[in-house]
Design a protein around this motif. Structure first.
Motif, PDB file in Angstrom:
ATOM      1  N   GLY A  39       0.809  -1.245  -0.118  1.00  0.00           N
ATOM      2  CA  GLY A  39      -0.010   0.068   0.089  1.00  0.00           C
ATOM      3  C   GLY A  39       0.675   1.279  -0.061  1.00  0.00           C
ATOM      4  O   GLY A  39       0.519   2.347   0.408  1.00  0.00           O
ATOM      5  N   LEU A  40       2.021   1.245  -0.675  1.00  0.00           N
ATOM      6  CA  LEU A  40       2.839   2.183  -0.471  1.00  0.00           C
ATOM      7  C   LEU A  40       3.101   2.992  -2.127  1.00  0.00           C
ATOM      8  O   LEU A  40       2.828   1.970  -3.248  1.00  0.00           O
ATOM      9  CB  LEU A  40       4.350   1.925  -0.129  1.00  0.00           C
ATOM     10  N   HIS A  41       3.625   4.098  -2.311  1.00  0.00           N
ATOM     11  CA  HIS A  41       4.150   4.557  -3.475  1.00  0.00           C
ATOM     12  C   HIS A  41       5.264   3.528  -4.252  1.00  0.00           C
ATOM     13  O   HIS A  41       5.916   3.321  -3.498  1.00  0.00           O
ATOM     14  CB  HIS A  41       4.405   5.873  -3.601  1.00  0.00           C
ATOM     15  N   ARG A  42       5.147   3.610  -5.467  1.00  0.00           N
ATOM     16  CA  ARG A  42       6.003   2.937  -6.286  1.00  0.00           C
ATOM     17  C   ARG A  42       7.505   3.275  -5.794  1.00  0.00           C
ATOM     18  O   ARG A  42       8.501   2.434  -5.870  1.00  0.00           O
ATOM     19  CB  ARG A  42       6.006   2.734  -7.814  1.00  0.00           C
ATOM     20  N   SER A  43       7.693   4.561  -5.849  1.00  0.00           N
ATOM     21  CA  SER A  43       9.158   4.895  -5.820  1.00  0.00           C
ATOM     22  C   SER A  43       9.647   4.745  -4.175  1.00  0.00           C
ATOM     23  O   SER A  43      10.707   4.314  -3.912  1.00  0.00           O
ATOM     24  CB  SER A  43       9.206   6.493  -5.753  1.00  0.00           C
ATOM     25  N   THR A  44       8.662   4.827  -3.367  1.00  0.00           N
ATOM     26  CA  THR A  44       9.048   4.431  -2.090  1.00  0.00           C
ATOM     27  C   THR A  44       9.479   3.078  -1.669  1.00  0.00           C
ATOM     28  O   THR A  44      10.293   2.480  -0.988  1.00  0.00           O
ATOM     29  CB  THR A  44       7.929   4.880  -0.914  1.00  0.00           C
ATOM     30  N   THR A  45       8.724   2.105  -2.510  1.00  0.00           N
ATOM     31  CA  THR A  45       8.942   0.830  -2.288  1.00  0.00           C
ATOM     32  C   THR A  45      10.157   0.400  -2.956  1.00  0.00           C
ATOM     33  O   THR A  45      10.988  -0.604  -2.575  1.00  0.00           O
ATOM     34  CB  THR A  45       7.731  -0.214  -3.028  1.00  0.00           C
ATOM     35  N   SER A  46      10.667   1.088  -4.247  1.00  0.00           N
ATOM     36  CA  SER A  46      11.845   0.953  -4.735  1.00  0.00           C
ATOM     37  C   SER A  46      13.096   1.046  -4.114  1.00  0.00           C
ATOM     38  O   SER A  46      14.008   0.309  -4.027  1.00  0.00           O
ATOM     39  CB  SER A  46      11.833   1.660  -6.129  1.00  0.00           C
ATOM     40  N   ARG A  47      12.922   2.144  -3.009  1.00  0.00           N
ATOM     41  CA  ARG A  47      14.089   2.619  -2.250  1.00  0.00           C
ATOM     42  C   ARG A  47      14.355   1.398  -1.323  1.00  0.00           C
ATOM     43  O   ARG A  47      15.295   1.267  -0.808  1.00  0.00           O
ATOM     44  CB  ARG A  47      13.697   3.967  -1.669  1.00  0.00           C
ATOM     45  N   LEU A  48      12.924   0.929  -0.823  1.00  0.00           N
ATOM     46  CA  LEU A  48      12.891  -0.013   0.479  1.00  0.00           C
ATOM     47  C   LEU A  48      13.698  -1.206  -0.291  1.00  0.00           C
ATOM     48  O   LEU A  48      14.604  -2.007   0.403  1.00  0.00           O
ATOM     49  CB  LEU A  48      11.661  -0.506   0.722  1.00  0.00           C
ATOM     50  N   ALA A  49      13.414  -1.706  -1.477  1.00  0.00           N
ATOM     51  CA  ALA A  49      13.841  -2.851  -1.942  1.00  0.00           C
ATOM     52  C   ALA A  49      15.367  -2.569  -2.450  1.00  0.00           C
ATOM     53  O   ALA A  49      16.266  -3.667  -1.976  1.00  0.00           O
ATOM     54  CB  ALA A  49      12.877  -3.460  -3.381  1.00  0.00           C
ATOM     55  N   ALA A  50      15.856  -1.229  -2.742  1.00  0.00           N
ATOM     56  CA  ALA A  50      17.259  -1.172  -3.019  1.00  0.00           C
ATOM     57  C   ALA A  50      17.990  -1.304  -1.974  1.00  0.00           C
ATOM     58  O   ALA A  50      19.089  -1.631  -1.822  1.00  0.00           O
ATOM     59  CB  ALA A  50      17.244   0.034  -3.819  1.00  0.00           C
ATOM     60  N   THR A  51      17.484  -0.727  -0.885  1.00  0.00           N
ATOM     61  CA  THR A  51      18.217  -0.706   0.393  1.00  0.00           C
ATOM     62  C   THR A  51      18.343  -2.154   1.066  1.00  0.00           C
ATOM     63  O   THR A  51      19.478  -2.575   1.495  1.00  0.00           O
ATOM     64  CB  THR A  51      17.229  -0.117   1.667  1.00  0.00           C
ATOM     65  N   LEU A  52      17.337  -3.051   0.827  1.00  0.00           N
ATOM     66  CA  LEU A  52      17.612  -4.490   1.305  1.00  0.00           C
ATOM     67  C   LEU A  52      18.561  -5.023   0.301  1.00  0.00           C
ATOM     68  O   LEU A  52      19.261  -6.150   0.762  1.00  0.00           O
ATOM     69  CB  LEU A  52      16.202  -5.319   1.210  1.00  0.00           C
ATOM     70  N   ALA A  53      18.537  -4.736  -0.877  1.00  0.00           N
ATOM     71  CA  ALA A  53      19.547  -5.448  -1.887  1.00  0.00           C
ATOM     72  C   ALA A  53      21.053  -4.844  -1.282  1.00  0.00           C
ATOM     73  O   ALA A  53      22.008  -5.598  -1.363  1.00  0.00           O
ATOM     74  CB  ALA A  53      19.199  -4.908  -3.246  1.00  0.00           C
ATOM     75  N   ALA A  54      21.210  -3.603  -1.060  1.00  0.00           N
ATOM     76  CA  ALA A  54      22.504  -3.065  -0.897  1.00  0.00           C
ATOM     77  C   ALA A  54      22.853  -3.698   0.507  1.00  0.00           C
ATOM     78  O   ALA A  54      24.122  -3.903   0.622  1.00  0.00           O
ATOM     79  CB  ALA A  54      22.561  -1.531  -0.675  1.00  0.00           C
ATOM     80  N   ALA A  55      22.020  -3.960   1.520  1.00  0.00           N
ATOM     81  CA  ALA A  55      22.201  -4.832   2.590  1.00  0.00           C
ATOM     82  C   ALA A  55      22.720  -6.186   2.386  1.00  0.00           C
ATOM     83  O   ALA A  55      22.941  -6.964   3.421  1.00  0.00           O
ATOM     84  CB  ALA A  55      21.327  -4.591   3.579  1.00  0.00           C
ATOM     85  N   GLY A  56      22.375  -6.668   1.305  1.00  0.00           N
ATOM     86  CA  GLY A  56      22.525  -8.229   0.975  1.00  0.00           C
ATOM     87  C   GLY A  56      21.507  -9.216   1.163  1.00  0.00           C
ATOM     88  O   GLY A  56      21.628 -10.294   1.197  1.00  0.00           O
ATOM     89  N   TYR A  57      20.315  -8.819   1.389  1.00  0.00           N
ATOM     90  CA  TYR A  57      19.370  -9.509   1.718  1.00  0.00           C
ATOM     91  C   TYR A  57      18.136  -9.814   0.461  1.00  0.00           C
ATOM     92  O   TYR A  57      17.576 -10.750   0.474  1.00  0.00           O
ATOM     93  CB  TYR A  57      18.262  -9.082   2.723  1.00  0.00           C
ATOM     94  N   LEU A  58      18.416  -9.035  -0.567  1.00  0.00           N
ATOM     95  CA  LEU A  58      17.648  -9.246  -1.738  1.00  0.00           C
ATOM     96  C   LEU A  58      18.941  -9.080  -3.002  1.00  0.00           C
ATOM     97  O   LEU A  58      19.992  -8.487  -2.913  1.00  0.00           O
ATOM     98  CB  LEU A  58      16.654  -7.907  -2.062  1.00  0.00           C
ATOM     99  N   GLN A  59      18.464  -9.776  -4.163  1.00  0.00           N
ATOM    100  CA  GLN A  59      19.205  -9.361  -5.371  1.00  0.00           C
ATOM    101  C   GLN A  59      18.327  -9.435  -6.517  1.00  0.00           C
ATOM    102  O   GLN A  59      17.338  -9.937  -6.559  1.00  0.00           O
ATOM    103  CB  GLN A  59      20.388 -10.738  -5.284  1.00  0.00           C
ATOM    104  N   PRO A  60      19.112  -8.623  -7.576  1.00  0.00           N
ATOM    105  CA  PRO A  60      18.080  -8.320  -8.809  1.00  0.00           C
ATOM    106  C   PRO A  60      17.784  -9.769  -9.543  1.00  0.00           C
ATOM    107  O   PRO A  60      18.754 -10.636  -9.280  1.00  0.00           O
ATOM    108  CB  PRO A  60      19.139  -7.789  -9.558  1.00  0.00           C
TER     109      PRO A  60
END
Length: 275
Positions: A39-60
């Motif tokens: 239920g969030l804006h796409r840009s906010t969600t994109s930053r959340l996912a990018a942060t998780l990826a930078a921390a090593g919890y997600l990957q493209p």
């Protein structure tokens, strides 16, 4: 997530919600799906996912804006499973040790500079120590903690104890890190640790290390009782039983027969004055 409690960090909760979205049948998720479910804006969600990826919890996951879980989460899951495996494996042996000795038995792990109890078996003696799962004790003045600390490398020990002074719980507590370092070398040499009223007056404990398949100390077991029963005349027999039981648990966890820098003493070589 609605109705966040006072003091909770909303962005962290949203990040954890993203991780919870992944399932066996849903190994890859796009930003659009995440945003809709949160239920969030796409840009906010994109930053959340990018942060998780930078921390090593997600990957493209190939195309832009799609992600999958990373191997870091698998490693964390393995650590959590290992703790459960140690407890499940150790408790039957700990019960046998308590039945043999009558003293209260503990299973503990190291968290920072504290020994944390993850398993307790009550003794059958009328006067006995009462403990509980989740109890925390300064590692430097408990036998269980000293057996755990003795498994650390010099660098790991220094990171946990950057200062010189240690808290005194009784007049017998080791309060200097250099003295503790020397003491831990003796623990490794003898194969077990003893607390002679260092944590509490009139309480004495004997502990042995539990090793995993890599030869790493992952836990320790101990028995605790009054100084009227655990003293210089009884420590030898108690330590032999504790070492034997810790060795049986370690063997079930796949530990090597010999561990560099550690010695597991035969019964006949123990003396009550050691450690």
């Amino acid at each position: 997530m609605t109705g966040a409690g006072k003091g909770l960090i909303g962005s962290l909760q949203h990040g954890l919600q993203i991780l919870d979205m992944f399932e066996r049948e849903r190994p890859e998720i796009g930003i659009g799906e995440m945003a809709e479910q949160l239920g969030l804006h796409r840009s906010t969600t994109s930053r959340l996912a990018a942060t998780l990826a930078a921390a090593g919890y997600l990957q493209p996951a190939g195309e832009p804006g799609r992600y999958r879980l990373s191997g870091r989460l698998a490693a964390l899951g393995e650590l959590a499973a290992a703790g459960a495996d140690v407890r499940r494996t150790a408790l039957p042996y700990l019960r046998g040790l308590v039945q043999e000795l009558g003293e209260t038995g503990h299973l503990g792990v190291l968290e920072g500079t504290e020994a944390v109890t993850i398993g307790v078996v009550d003794g059958w003696q009328t006067v006995r120590m009462h403990s509980w799962v989740g109890k925390r004790s300064p590692a430097h003045c408990s036998s269980m903690g000293k057996a755990l600390l003795a498994g650390l490398s010099a660098a790991e020990f220094a990171a946990r104890y950057p200062g010189r002074r240690l808290e005194a719980r009784t007049d017998r507590t080791i309060t200097d890190t250099r003295e503790l370092t020397t003491h831990l070398a003796e623990v490794r040499n003898h194969g077990y640790a003893v607390d002679r009223q260092e944590l509490e007056p009139h309480l004495c404990c004997v502990a042995g290390p539990v090793f995993d398949r890599t030869g790493t100390v992952v836990a320790s077991i101990s028995v605790s009782g009054p100084d009227s029963r655990i003293d210089d005349t009884t420590t030898a027999a108690i330590a032999a039983a504790v070492c034997r039981t810790a060795g049986e648990i370690s063997a079930r966890l796949g530990a090597p027969r010999s561990i560099p820098e550690w010695r597991s003493p035969p019964t006949g070589e123990l003396t009550g004055s050691q450690v």
